[in-house]
Design a protein around this motif. Sequence first.
Motif, PDB file in Angstrom:
ATOM      1  N   LYS A 100       0.848  -1.185   0.000  1.00  0.00           N
ATOM      2  CA  LYS A 100       0.000   0.000   0.000  1.00  0.00           C
ATOM      3  C   LYS A 100       0.888   1.242   0.000  1.00  0.00           C
ATOM      4  O   LYS A 100       2.008   1.232   0.517  1.00  0.00           O
ATOM      5  N   GLN A 101       0.359   2.316  -0.484  1.00  0.00           N
ATOM      6  CA  GLN A 101       1.160   3.526  -0.639  1.00  0.00           C
ATOM      7  C   GLN A 101       1.703   4.065   0.682  1.00  0.00           C
ATOM      8  O   GLN A 101       2.857   4.468   0.752  1.00  0.00           O
ATOM      9  N   PRO A 102       0.922   4.055   1.782  1.00  0.00           N
ATOM     10  CA  PRO A 102       1.483   4.576   3.035  1.00  0.00           C
ATOM     11  C   PRO A 102       2.704   3.806   3.511  1.00  0.00           C
ATOM     12  O   PRO A 102       3.513   4.330   4.257  1.00  0.00           O
ATOM     13  N   GLN A 103       2.860   2.519   3.077  1.00  0.00           N
ATOM     14  CA  GLN A 103       4.039   1.764   3.465  1.00  0.00           C
ATOM     15  C   GLN A 103       5.293   2.294   2.774  1.00  0.00           C
ATOM     16  O   GLN A 103       6.400   2.079   3.252  1.00  0.00           O
ATOM     17  N   ILE A 104       5.110   2.970   1.656  1.00  0.00           N
ATOM     18  CA  ILE A 104       6.262   3.481   0.916  1.00  0.00           C
ATOM     19  C   ILE A 104       6.612   4.897   1.367  1.00  0.00           C
ATOM     20  O   ILE A 104       7.763   5.223   1.624  1.00  0.00           O
ATOM     21  N   PHE A 105       5.609   5.718   1.494  1.00  0.00           N
ATOM     22  CA  PHE A 105       5.846   7.129   1.800  1.00  0.00           C
ATOM     23  C   PHE A 105       5.058   7.515   3.048  1.00  0.00           C
ATOM     24  O   PHE A 105       3.843   7.497   3.029  1.00  0.00           O
ATOM     25  N   GLU A 106       5.763   7.857   4.060  1.00  0.00           N
ATOM     26  CA  GLU A 106       5.080   8.246   5.285  1.00  0.00           C
ATOM     27  C   GLU A 106       5.155   9.754   5.515  1.00  0.00           C
ATOM     28  O   GLU A 106       4.463  10.275   6.391  1.00  0.00           O
ATOM     29  N   ASN A 107       5.990  10.433   4.762  1.00  0.00           N
ATOM     30  CA  ASN A 107       6.135  11.875   4.960  1.00  0.00           C
ATOM     31  C   ASN A 107       5.655  12.633   3.732  1.00  0.00           C
ATOM     32  O   ASN A 107       4.590  12.384   3.217  1.00  0.00           O
ATOM     33  N   GLU A 108       6.464  13.530   3.213  1.00  0.00           N
ATOM     34  CA  GLU A 108       6.058  14.334   2.067  1.00  0.00           C
ATOM     35  C   GLU A 108       6.298  13.587   0.763  1.00  0.00           C
ATOM     36  O   GLU A 108       6.948  12.538   0.734  1.00  0.00           O
ATOM     37  N   LEU A 109       5.751  14.167  -0.324  1.00  0.00           N
ATOM     38  CA  LEU A 109       5.860  13.521  -1.624  1.00  0.00           C
ATOM     39  C   LEU A 109       7.303  13.491  -2.112  1.00  0.00           C
ATOM     40  O   LEU A 109       8.102  14.378  -1.804  1.00  0.00           O
ATOM     41  N   VAL A 110       7.625  12.451  -2.898  1.00  0.00           N
ATOM     42  CA  VAL A 110       8.930  12.346  -3.545  1.00  0.00           C
ATOM     43  C   VAL A 110       8.834  13.107  -4.860  1.00  0.00           C
ATOM     44  O   VAL A 110       8.374  12.591  -5.873  1.00  0.00           O
TER      45      VAL A 110
ATOM     46  N   ARG B  22      13.163   2.879  -8.313  1.00  0.00           N
ATOM     47  CA  ARG B  22      13.290   4.294  -8.699  1.00  0.00           C
ATOM     48  C   ARG B  22      11.877   4.851  -8.711  1.00  0.00           C
ATOM     49  O   ARG B  22      10.979   4.276  -9.323  1.00  0.00           O
ATOM     50  N   ILE B  23      11.665   5.979  -8.052  1.00  0.00           N
ATOM     51  CA  ILE B  23      10.290   6.401  -7.767  1.00  0.00           C
ATOM     52  C   ILE B  23      10.146   7.905  -7.915  1.00  0.00           C
ATOM     53  O   ILE B  23      11.100   8.670  -7.740  1.00  0.00           O
ATOM     54  N   LEU B  24       8.918   8.319  -8.290  1.00  0.00           N
ATOM     55  CA  LEU B  24       8.591   9.737  -8.424  1.00  0.00           C
ATOM     56  C   LEU B  24       7.107   9.902  -8.148  1.00  0.00           C
ATOM     57  O   LEU B  24       6.289   9.067  -8.547  1.00  0.00           O
ATOM     58  N   GLN B  25       6.742  10.999  -7.445  1.00  0.00           N
ATOM     59  CA  GLN B  25       5.353  11.320  -7.148  1.00  0.00           C
ATOM     60  C   GLN B  25       5.028  12.720  -7.638  1.00  0.00           C
ATOM     61  O   GLN B  25       5.877  13.611  -7.640  1.00  0.00           O
ATOM     62  N   LYS B  26       3.782  12.889  -8.044  1.00  0.00           N
ATOM     63  CA  LYS B  26       3.324  14.218  -8.462  1.00  0.00           C
ATOM     64  C   LYS B  26       1.822  14.317  -8.213  1.00  0.00           C
ATOM     65  O   LYS B  26       1.081  13.372  -8.472  1.00  0.00           O
ATOM     66  N   GLU B  27       1.400  15.475  -7.715  1.00  0.00           N
ATOM     67  CA  GLU B  27      -0.015  15.713  -7.451  1.00  0.00           C
ATOM     68  C   GLU B  27      -0.618  16.505  -8.608  1.00  0.00           C
ATOM     69  O   GLU B  27      -0.084  17.535  -9.016  1.00  0.00           O
ATOM     70  N   ASN B  28      -1.720  16.010  -9.143  1.00  0.00           N
ATOM     71  CA  ASN B  28      -2.434  16.722 -10.195  1.00  0.00           C
ATOM     72  C   ASN B  28      -3.166  17.909  -9.584  1.00  0.00           C
ATOM     73  O   ASN B  28      -4.007  17.739  -8.694  1.00  0.00           O
ATOM     74  N   LYS B  29      -2.817  19.118 -10.021  1.00  0.00           N
ATOM     75  CA  LYS B  29      -3.371  20.330  -9.417  1.00  0.00           C
ATOM     76  C   LYS B  29      -4.866  20.464  -9.630  1.00  0.00           C
ATOM     77  O   LYS B  29      -5.572  21.058  -8.806  1.00  0.00           O
ATOM     78  N   GLU B  30      -5.387  19.916 -10.726  1.00  0.00           N
ATOM     79  CA  GLU B  30      -6.811  20.071 -11.022  1.00  0.00           C
ATOM     80  C   GLU B  30      -7.683  19.152 -10.180  1.00  0.00           C
ATOM     81  O   GLU B  30      -8.785  19.520  -9.773  1.00  0.00           O
ATOM     82  N   THR B  31      -7.199  17.932  -9.916  1.00  0.00           N
ATOM     83  CA  THR B  31      -8.030  16.937  -9.240  1.00  0.00           C
ATOM     84  C   THR B  31      -7.551  16.584  -7.844  1.00  0.00           C
ATOM     85  O   THR B  31      -8.307  16.001  -7.073  1.00  0.00           O
ATOM     86  N   GLY B  32      -6.303  16.918  -7.499  1.00  0.00           N
ATOM     87  CA  GLY B  32      -5.755  16.519  -6.212  1.00  0.00           C
ATOM     88  C   GLY B  32      -5.330  15.073  -6.170  1.00  0.00           C
ATOM     89  O   GLY B  32      -4.927  14.572  -5.118  1.00  0.00           O
ATOM     90  N   ILE B  33      -5.391  14.365  -7.281  1.00  0.00           N
ATOM     91  CA  ILE B  33      -4.998  12.961  -7.337  1.00  0.00           C
ATOM     92  C   ILE B  33      -3.469  12.865  -7.373  1.00  0.00           C
ATOM     93  O   ILE B  33      -2.802  13.569  -8.127  1.00  0.00           O
ATOM     94  N   ILE B  34      -2.926  11.998  -6.527  1.00  0.00           N
ATOM     95  CA  ILE B  34      -1.480  11.813  -6.444  1.00  0.00           C
ATOM     96  C   ILE B  34      -1.109  10.587  -7.276  1.00  0.00           C
ATOM     97  O   ILE B  34      -1.624   9.493  -7.063  1.00  0.00           O
TER      98      ILE B  34
END
Length: 596
Positions: free
Chosen positions: A245-255, A269-281
Amino acid sequence: MKQKFLELGLVYKITLIIVCILVVPTFFIGAFYYQSYKQSLYEEADKKIEESINEVNSAISSSLNDANSALSDIEYSQELLYFMDEISQPSDHEISIFWEDIQEEWIDIRQIYPNLFSYMYVYSSNEQVHSENNWKFSILSLSDFENMEEADRHQTAWHGNVYRMESSAQGTDLNLANTEDMIFPVYLNIRNVSSDKIIGIVELSIPFEKVIDSRNLPNETSGVKYIFSDKTGKTIYQSENLGMKQPQIFENELVSFVDSVECNGTVYRILQKENKETGIICTVLLEENIIVQSARDMIWKVGAVAAAGIILILLMTYMVIKKMLNRLVVLDKAMKQVETGDFYIRLEEDKYNDEVSRMKRRFQHMADRLQAAIDEIVAKEKAQSEAELRALQAQINPHFLFNTLETMRMQCEIDRCYKVGNALMALGDIFRYTIRWKGYEVPFHLEWDNLQNYISLMKLRYDDDFSYEMECDDTCRDVMVPKMFLQPLVENSFQHGFKGVPAPWKLVIRAFQEDGKLVIDIFDNGCGVPEEKLQQLQAAMKCRTSMTQKEEGRQSIGIINVLQRMDRICKKGSDIFIANGEQGGINIEVKIMLGE
């Protein structure tokens, strides 16, 4: 030693020099290249991850733009303010027309944006409007809408949170096979102009897989994996079962930059981004083992190829050079032939795949393309001349034809020639229906009206020699059917059936629903079809292929054409059955499957 080397032939000299050049530095270059190649793989992987996450955000933005455009089309094309306001008192006829217009708009949206929207809901504060339920979309009361507080925070178009289909009241009517599908809703607020109060809401439901365009996500061979979650970290979609599950990977701020993270014993190798229009990560992952595996495989392959190449060079260099020189002579002759303007060249294929062979193939390909280009220019000039001739023959303005028919009909009304006037009106309607081809399917009542116009013209032509009966249940009215599929079937009776028997002639057509099917029965008292030809026609209909040139006729071509269009438009199981009547004539039965 030097003297012996100088006495060797050119082929042997080249071979020994190449071997010395390759063997010594191969080991040093291999080690350096391995590290460089490994680093380039990491850079390419990071670039692939960034491109993948940008493509997902682009797909989300594109889906939202399509949804907003569809909602704008609905808002600008329909009188939503009038019909959804609870203080309005529209008549039943006005309401019926209003919902028919919305249904047609919904059908147009489904055609413009195929497979994007799964359903449409209309919430209205006007109790008169949401009392009707027999439509291709749900008509609900505004009081049933569960997110009014969220709706009040937006002026017009907005989107809601992703929800599972099984947990939503709005999704219970979709009857999807997978109840675990995630739905992304977009809404359009209809507000009273004076009070700014919400009087109605239009909802378009988009499967979340369509929002992110999951079909175009990189496949399993690329190694890229996706996790989508909301702002709370709750996972709403995974490209595959990652066993985490995602919380097991990232417990703090986005990568926010590509980095390496270890999870469950696997390094990603990992990267995260939040979609500004929908709030979907969106989280994109790629295993490091997959990245470096190709480098490991490469070093072994390169070493094997290098060793094999050194050995083969000693044996093959002499023959390669000799053959290469001989083939260059052939290529030189072919070039001289091209200089004269003759492009019909056929160079003999050989069993090699070196530079000379590629030069020969490319030269042959170039000559073929030049000759094909010349032939294409000649063909285009001929086709252009024929097209211009057909255009001159077809320069008749449909509007001029319609206006002329209407003028003639009005004059017939003045002269009390009502039969001719009605015939002209029917003919004009047939022309309009035929020319205004906005889609490949239409509601059944339009196709039925066109057939009535056609038969009325035949009645005028044959007068008392011809009679007909037409019956259609009201339940068939809004069924979507292929356009222009009835007239070719009925036309066969006049073209073939009635010519072989004396008058009076009779035609009976009935349309009704039965066991989830739209059934159209066509009977005539004509001469029927000879048994041998009937069997050939039935075989051609079963295979959906035209009959042979010796056997085919307008009847077979018309029926096969209708069948082929039904296969593309109607649901599986739709078909046409043809047989001779027990008392003469022919029976045609058309069955169109309905339902989900």
